[in-house]
Design a protein around this motif. Sequence first.
Motif, PDB file in Angstrom:
ATOM      1  N   GLY A   5       0.823  -1.200   0.000  1.00  0.00           N
ATOM      2  CA  GLY A   5       0.000   0.000   0.000  1.00  0.00           C
ATOM      3  C   GLY A   5       0.853   1.245   0.000  1.00  0.00           C
ATOM      4  N   GLN A   6       0.416   2.242   0.702  1.00  0.00           N
ATOM      5  CA  GLN A   6       1.103   3.526   0.697  1.00  0.00           C
ATOM      6  C   GLN A   6       2.302   3.497   1.634  1.00  0.00           C
ATOM      7  OE1 GLN A   6      -1.359   6.742   1.832  1.00  0.00           O
ATOM      8  NE2 GLN A   6       0.140   8.319   1.443  1.00  0.00           N
ATOM      9  N   GLY A   7       3.419   4.163   1.224  1.00  0.00           N
ATOM     10  CA  GLY A   7       4.601   4.260   2.074  1.00  0.00           C
ATOM     11  C   GLY A   7       4.376   5.255   3.194  1.00  0.00           C
ATOM     12  N   VAL A   8       5.383   5.383   4.055  1.00  0.00           N
ATOM     13  CA  VAL A   8       5.193   6.220   5.238  1.00  0.00           C
ATOM     14  C   VAL A   8       6.518   6.794   5.685  1.00  0.00           C
ATOM     15  CG1 VAL A   8       5.524   4.324   6.873  1.00  0.00           C
ATOM     16  CG2 VAL A   8       4.126   6.274   7.546  1.00  0.00           C
ATOM     17  N   MET A   9       6.469   7.971   6.299  1.00  0.00           N
ATOM     18  CA  MET A   9       7.602   8.569   6.995  1.00  0.00           C
ATOM     19  C   MET A   9       7.246   8.540   8.472  1.00  0.00           C
ATOM     20  SD  MET A   9       8.428  11.823   4.549  1.00  0.00           S
ATOM     21  CE  MET A   9       9.778  12.346   5.599  1.00  0.00           C
ATOM     22  N   MET A  10       8.081   7.865   9.280  1.00  0.00           N
ATOM     23  CA  MET A  10       7.700   7.610  10.669  1.00  0.00           C
ATOM     24  C   MET A  10       8.678   8.253  11.632  1.00  0.00           C
ATOM     25  SD  MET A  10       6.586   3.631  10.487  1.00  0.00           S
ATOM     26  CE  MET A  10       6.010   3.716  12.170  1.00  0.00           C
ATOM     27  N   PRO A  11       8.197   8.701  12.798  1.00  0.00           N
ATOM     28  CA  PRO A  11       9.082   9.253  13.827  1.00  0.00           C
ATOM     29  C   PRO A  11       9.718   8.151  14.646  1.00  0.00           C
ATOM     30  CG  PRO A  11       6.814   9.357  14.569  1.00  0.00           C
ATOM     31  CD  PRO A  11       6.783   8.802  13.155  1.00  0.00           C
ATOM     32  N   VAL A  12      10.658   8.546  15.508  1.00  0.00           N
ATOM     33  CA  VAL A  12      11.335   7.593  16.390  1.00  0.00           C
ATOM     34  C   VAL A  12      10.406   7.194  17.522  1.00  0.00           C
ATOM     35  CG1 VAL A  12      13.386   7.223  17.788  1.00  0.00           C
ATOM     36  CG2 VAL A  12      13.459   8.784  15.857  1.00  0.00           C
ATOM     37  N   ASN A  13      10.429   5.916  17.907  1.00  0.00           N
ATOM     38  CA  ASN A  13       9.625   5.433  19.026  1.00  0.00           C
ATOM     39  C   ASN A  13      10.523   4.760  20.043  1.00  0.00           C
ATOM     40  OD1 ASN A  13       7.124   6.232  18.119  1.00  0.00           O
ATOM     41  ND2 ASN A  13       6.827   4.386  16.897  1.00  0.00           N
ATOM     42  N   GLY A  14      10.115   4.787  21.292  1.00  0.00           N
ATOM     43  CA  GLY A  14      10.709   3.897  22.275  1.00  0.00           C
ATOM     44  C   GLY A  14      11.846   4.462  23.087  1.00  0.00           C
ATOM     45  N   LEU A  15      12.314   5.691  22.815  1.00  0.00           N
ATOM     46  CA  LEU A  15      13.458   6.200  23.548  1.00  0.00           C
ATOM     47  C   LEU A  15      13.015   6.768  24.893  1.00  0.00           C
ATOM     48  CD1 LEU A  15      15.590   7.954  20.821  1.00  0.00           C
ATOM     49  CD2 LEU A  15      16.098   5.860  22.006  1.00  0.00           C
ATOM     50  N   GLU A 134       5.680  -3.997  10.109  1.00  0.00           N
ATOM     51  CA  GLU A 134       4.492  -4.617  10.675  1.00  0.00           C
ATOM     52  C   GLU A 134       3.211  -4.021  10.097  1.00  0.00           C
ATOM     53  OE1 GLU A 134       4.958  -4.135  14.854  1.00  0.00           O
ATOM     54  OE2 GLU A 134       6.361  -5.819  15.075  1.00  0.00           O
ATOM     55  N   LYS A 135       3.276  -2.757   9.686  1.00  0.00           N
ATOM     56  CA  LYS A 135       2.105  -2.107   9.100  1.00  0.00           C
ATOM     57  C   LYS A 135       2.016  -2.328   7.586  1.00  0.00           C
ATOM     58  CE  LYS A 135       1.939   1.444  12.703  1.00  0.00           C
ATOM     59  NZ  LYS A 135       2.056   2.892  12.999  1.00  0.00           N
ATOM     60  N   GLN A 136       2.931  -3.147   7.056  1.00  0.00           N
ATOM     61  CA  GLN A 136       2.937  -3.558   5.643  1.00  0.00           C
ATOM     62  C   GLN A 136       3.088  -2.373   4.697  1.00  0.00           C
ATOM     63  OE1 GLN A 136      -0.574  -5.964   5.067  1.00  0.00           O
ATOM     64  NE2 GLN A 136       0.392  -7.761   5.986  1.00  0.00           N
ATOM     65  N   HIS A 137       3.893  -1.388   5.094  1.00  0.00           N
ATOM     66  CA  HIS A 137       4.209  -0.301   4.176  1.00  0.00           C
ATOM     67  C   HIS A 137       5.236  -0.801   3.155  1.00  0.00           C
ATOM     68  CE1 HIS A 137       1.970   2.639   6.423  1.00  0.00           C
ATOM     69  NE2 HIS A 137       2.608   2.341   7.539  1.00  0.00           N
ATOM     70  N   PRO A 138       5.132  -0.398   1.902  1.00  0.00           N
ATOM     71  CA  PRO A 138       6.079  -0.885   0.894  1.00  0.00           C
ATOM     72  C   PRO A 138       7.457  -0.262   1.017  1.00  0.00           C
ATOM     73  CG  PRO A 138       4.580   0.698  -0.086  1.00  0.00           C
ATOM     74  CD  PRO A 138       4.064   0.450   1.301  1.00  0.00           C
ATOM     75  N   TRP A 139       7.506   0.939   1.573  1.00  0.00           N
ATOM     76  CA  TRP A 139       8.796   1.629   1.686  1.00  0.00           C
ATOM     77  C   TRP A 139       8.790   2.518   2.915  1.00  0.00           C
ATOM     78  CZ3 TRP A 139       8.162   6.895   1.631  1.00  0.00           C
ATOM     79  CH2 TRP A 139       7.009   7.395   1.019  1.00  0.00           C
TER      80      TRP A 139
END
Length: 612
Positions: A5-15, A134-139
Amino acid sequence: MSRPGQGVMMPVNGLGFPPQNVARVVVWEWLNEHSRWRPYTATVCHHIENVLKEDARGSVVLGQVDAQLVPYIIDLQSMHQFRQDTGTMRPVRRNFYDPSSAPGKGIVWEWENDGGAWTAYDMDICITIQNAYEKQHPWLDLSSLGFCYLIYFNSMSQMNRQTRRRRRLRRRLDLAYPLTVGSIPKSQSWPVGASSGQPCSCQQCLLVNSTRAASNAILASQRRKASNQTPPRPRPEALPALLPGRPNHTLLSACGCPRSWEPWEPPQPSPPPPSCLASPDKALLWGTGWPGDRRRSSCALFSPLRVPALPVKNLNGTGPVHPALAGMTGILLCAAGLPVCLTRAPKPILHPPPVSKSDVKPVPGVPGVCRKTKKKHLKKSKNPEDVVRRYMQKVKNPPDEDCTICMERLVTASGYEGVLRHKGVRPELVGRLGRCGHMYHLLCLVAMYSNGNKDGSLQCPTCKAIYGEKTGTQPPGKMEFHLIPHSLPGFADTQTIRIVYDIPTGIQGPEHPNPGKKFTARGFPRHCYLPNNEKGRKVLRLLVTAWERRLIFTIGTSNTTGESDTVVWNEIHHKTEFGSNLTGHGYPDASYLDNVLAELTAQGVSEAAAKA
């Protein structure tokens, strides 16, 4: 394979540090030379946690669980990693992440380096990649993390957005990182200061304190072995309390800051060699510069319980101490109970002596003395389909093998079907590149070209062969070059070519990571040096060509400072150190000219390509 599906730009998690009494995953990390926190493996982290439970101020021998880490020791009190054979110290930290994140599941993402080995991503990047997977983004676009890379999950590859170079990546399952619940004792979260107050935080004192911690870590292991054979004995810190009436001495730290130290009982003195009497520094190193110091028997000399704090002679001025000198001196002399005199590392010679304008001459065989790039040169618009078809030949019956871009079979449709739509480009079309003969889906090459600089050139993702004239994303600026009447180390009989690059700050264009955002230009003008011989002049001519094609610099994240949106070097190395080679960017370097010619050729800049 399901279509992405659609790609995504994601922020940092978990710090960060979670609330108390909440389960979290513990990851121990060390700070590398590029100011990036690199994670230890899950096995090593479990080992560190086990030692931490026994002694929060103890030491961890990493070689007990990883044969590749045999030289390394972590001192939990100072929170530093120490390498015994070189004396190098690096900070470490204990970081916490959500149990549902990648480290909690034992998932590791790695990229393949030039030597074919697999290198783990930083933990924040690993978590971000896993979330997108895990969210099945292609890129996934890593520019939000300060890196100019795109991750393609269909082909399991990483692509540099500027150079379009691709590397393989992989996802593997490993041991899950350790879990912890409850509050975090301060001694486990950050270095513990001395009881007398906050220690000095200057670079030199931190280095000396780390050296002391490393030597104490070695001695601690000796004490543990001895305790298995003899009755318990008091710790070194407790000795002054057992011996009343001792005066406190004040010593100077490396930067001149006073610190307290309580010496042991001094035996009778021993005269130093005559050579030491003439030099206060040598006298201090021998021991006569330390009031009350006396030679002891060999038995007492190496007794772990008799080792004092590491006294350091005050140094005039400031400057870093060479890590190997500090480390090895600290181990050997501190273990012997002798004081240590540390000296500053020599400073690199970055620039030649002053040169008058009358002594500056043009470089023979290279016309002009200046080249400029302007905004009108910066944008080239090419139709992606036309560019790809120019360099490819249609294959009617493709072989049943993988397309290395989308990792689908060439006899099936491209993995980019449904993601990209181009008139006249059917997903099943396959083409062969003219010179190298590698085959790909036409739509895959169109997608690769569209994610790059779109300058009319194409680079084979398999063999890196360049079709057309490759250009980069270098911002506008000026390049000057001339001869100066001074010689480089290793080239005593030749003058020197000096190159001066100057790029001002500005606004990023559409070809840069963050269009419309301001970029910085640190350290300009930058001075670089070449020997004025036949090969040096050849390198200069090709550097001029690379400059005109905007390949010398780019906009990205600095490996030195970690700053993003700044002008950085672009895979063509330069020598910026004139009279020394302390940083690795100077002379003598017998292989430099050949290496930089190879780097220029990899960018499509060579005399053969210019004649073609």
